[in-house]
Design a protein around this motif. Structure first.
Motif, PDB file in Angstrom:
ATOM      1  N   LEU A  11       0.826  -1.198   0.000  1.00  0.00           N
ATOM      2  CA  LEU A  11       0.000   0.000   0.000  1.00  0.00           C
ATOM      3  C   LEU A  11       0.863   1.251   0.000  1.00  0.00           C
ATOM      4  O   LEU A  11       1.947   1.270   0.590  1.00  0.00           O
ATOM      5  N   PRO A  12       0.401   2.322  -0.592  1.00  0.00           N
ATOM      6  CA  PRO A  12       1.152   3.578  -0.543  1.00  0.00           C
ATOM      7  C   PRO A  12       1.228   4.111   0.890  1.00  0.00           C
ATOM      8  O   PRO A  12       0.430   3.764   1.764  1.00  0.00           O
ATOM      9  N   THR A  13       2.203   4.994   1.128  1.00  0.00           N
ATOM     10  CA  THR A  13       2.397   5.573   2.464  1.00  0.00           C
ATOM     11  C   THR A  13       1.165   6.334   2.924  1.00  0.00           C
ATOM     12  O   THR A  13       0.772   6.281   4.102  1.00  0.00           O
ATOM     13  N   VAL A  14       0.529   7.036   1.997  1.00  0.00           N
ATOM     14  CA  VAL A  14      -0.669   7.801   2.349  1.00  0.00           C
ATOM     15  C   VAL A  14      -1.763   6.876   2.868  1.00  0.00           C
ATOM     16  O   VAL A  14      -2.480   7.193   3.825  1.00  0.00           O
ATOM     17  N   ALA A  15      -1.876   5.699   2.270  1.00  0.00           N
ATOM     18  CA  ALA A  15      -2.895   4.756   2.722  1.00  0.00           C
ATOM     19  C   ALA A  15      -2.607   4.267   4.130  1.00  0.00           C
ATOM     20  O   ALA A  15      -3.519   4.109   4.957  1.00  0.00           O
ATOM     21  N   TRP A  16      -1.310   4.005   4.428  1.00  0.00           N
ATOM     22  CA  TRP A  16      -0.963   3.571   5.787  1.00  0.00           C
ATOM     23  C   TRP A  16      -1.291   4.647   6.810  1.00  0.00           C
ATOM     24  O   TRP A  16      -1.802   4.361   7.897  1.00  0.00           O
ATOM     25  N   TRP A  17      -0.979   5.902   6.493  1.00  0.00           N
ATOM     26  CA  TRP A  17      -1.303   6.997   7.409  1.00  0.00           C
ATOM     27  C   TRP A  17      -2.812   7.114   7.614  1.00  0.00           C
ATOM     28  O   TRP A  17      -3.289   7.369   8.723  1.00  0.00           O
ATOM     29  N   ALA A  18      -3.565   6.922   6.551  1.00  0.00           N
ATOM     30  CA  ALA A  18      -5.026   6.996   6.676  1.00  0.00           C
ATOM     31  C   ALA A  18      -5.554   5.877   7.563  1.00  0.00           C
ATOM     32  O   ALA A  18      -6.441   6.082   8.402  1.00  0.00           O
ATOM     33  N   LEU A  19      -4.990   4.667   7.412  1.00  0.00           N
ATOM     34  CA  LEU A  19      -5.416   3.557   8.263  1.00  0.00           C
ATOM     35  C   LEU A  19      -5.064   3.809   9.724  1.00  0.00           C
ATOM     36  O   LEU A  19      -5.859   3.524  10.636  1.00  0.00           O
ATOM     37  N   ALA A  73      -7.674   4.115  12.857  1.00  0.00           N
ATOM     38  CA  ALA A  73      -7.579   3.255  14.040  1.00  0.00           C
ATOM     39  C   ALA A  73      -7.513   4.083  15.318  1.00  0.00           C
ATOM     40  O   ALA A  73      -8.154   3.759  16.336  1.00  0.00           O
ATOM     41  N   ALA A  74      -6.739   5.183  15.293  1.00  0.00           N
ATOM     42  CA  ALA A  74      -6.636   6.037  16.482  1.00  0.00           C
ATOM     43  C   ALA A  74      -7.978   6.671  16.814  1.00  0.00           C
ATOM     44  O   ALA A  74      -8.388   6.740  17.986  1.00  0.00           O
ATOM     45  N   ALA A  75      -8.688   7.144  15.798  1.00  0.00           N
ATOM     46  CA  ALA A  75      -9.992   7.752  16.041  1.00  0.00           C
ATOM     47  C   ALA A  75     -10.967   6.734  16.614  1.00  0.00           C
ATOM     48  O   ALA A  75     -11.747   7.027  17.538  1.00  0.00           O
ATOM     49  N   GLY A  76     -10.921   5.507  16.102  1.00  0.00           N
ATOM     50  CA  GLY A  76     -11.798   4.474  16.623  1.00  0.00           C
ATOM     51  C   GLY A  76     -11.480   4.128  18.068  1.00  0.00           C
ATOM     52  O   GLY A  76     -12.385   3.899  18.889  1.00  0.00           O
ATOM     53  N   LEU A  77     -10.185   4.073  18.396  1.00  0.00           N
ATOM     54  CA  LEU A  77      -9.787   3.763  19.769  1.00  0.00           C
ATOM     55  C   LEU A  77     -10.235   4.857  20.734  1.00  0.00           C
ATOM     56  O   LEU A  77     -10.735   4.572  21.839  1.00  0.00           O
ATOM     57  N   MET A  78     -10.095   6.119  20.327  1.00  0.00           N
ATOM     58  CA  MET A  78     -10.521   7.223  21.184  1.00  0.00           C
ATOM     59  C   MET A  78     -12.032   7.185  21.402  1.00  0.00           C
ATOM     60  O   MET A  78     -12.525   7.411  22.511  1.00  0.00           O
TER      61      MET A  78
END
Length: 230
Positions: free
Chosen positions: A187-195, A199-204
């Motif tokens: 996956l591109p770097t942008v996709a990893w950052w988006a994932l 994940a952080a938003a879901g955890l919060m």
């Protein structure tokens, strides 16, 4: 009037059957009486149209011109069925013609090949009137293509295979310099950052929801204890 044929009934009768007449043709009749060698004068002349269709075929270059007579029938017609083929009684092709037509040109035929034709009327109820059908035959002639034993097929029958090659085109390295770099694999770097952000938003959201549930449970327990003491 001069008559072409005569029929002797050889007995005293008031009716006679005449066979071998052509369909769609008008005939004229008259009767005389015979006694030994004496013959009476002719009675009144009457006419009758034989039921059916009379076909006339005119050969043309790679085609046949077909003419037919008006059909003497009380039932109104909706169409005609024209069947034809290169063998007797084996009609491989079919055409549906308008009931108002009285001639039709059959095209795209092969010269010097005899064709057998059959024309059948169809009434407005869709019933095919086989009893009134007519048959004919004709052979196209002209300067067009005709079959002879030594003739070859007038076109190339060789089957050729075409192989197409596709060459990939690589864009110059200086195109879209400001575009983000894309990894060669994965996956591109942008996709990893988006994932990671998702994940952080879901955890919060999960921890915030859990904290609110704990606060609500503590409040309910406190209220329950208060009412029990009172």
């Amino acid at each position: 009037m001069q008559f072409d044929f005569s029929l002797d009934t050889e007995m005293l009768t008031t009716a006679a059957q005449v066979a071998g007449l052509r369909p769609g043709t008008e005939y004229f009749f008259s009767v005389t009486a015979l006694e030994t060698n004496r013959e009476s004068a002719e009675f009144d002349i009457v006419s009758a149209m034989v039921k059916g269709i009379r076909l006339a075929v005119t050969p043309q270059d790679a085609s046949l011109l077909i003419d037919w007579s008006t059909l003497a029938t009380e039932a109104p017609l909706s169409s005609f069925i024209l069947e034809y083929g290169a063998e007797p009684e084996k009609f491989t092709e079919k055409r549906f013609l308008n009931s108002e037509l009285r001639n039709y040109t059959l095209r795209n035929l092969i010269n010097d090949v005899k064709y057998y034709l059959k024309l059948t009327p169809v009434d407005v109820t869709g019933q095919i009137i086989e009893d009134l059908s007519a048959t004919a035959e004709g052979t196209p002639n002209g300067q067009g293509f005709s079959i002879t034993p030594g003739d070859e097929v007038p076109f190339d029958t060789t089957i050729r295979t075409i192989t197409r090659t596709t060459t990939a085109t690589v864009a110059p390295p200086d195109v879209h310099r400001s575009a983000p770099h894309t990894a060669a694999t994965g996956l591109p770097t942008v996709a990893w950052w988006a994932l990671a952000g998702s994940a952080a938003a879901g955890l919060m959201f999960y921890w915030n929801r859990r904290r609110k549930l704990h606060a609500t449970a503590a409040f309910l327990q406190a209220m329950e204890s208060h009412y029990k003491r009172t």
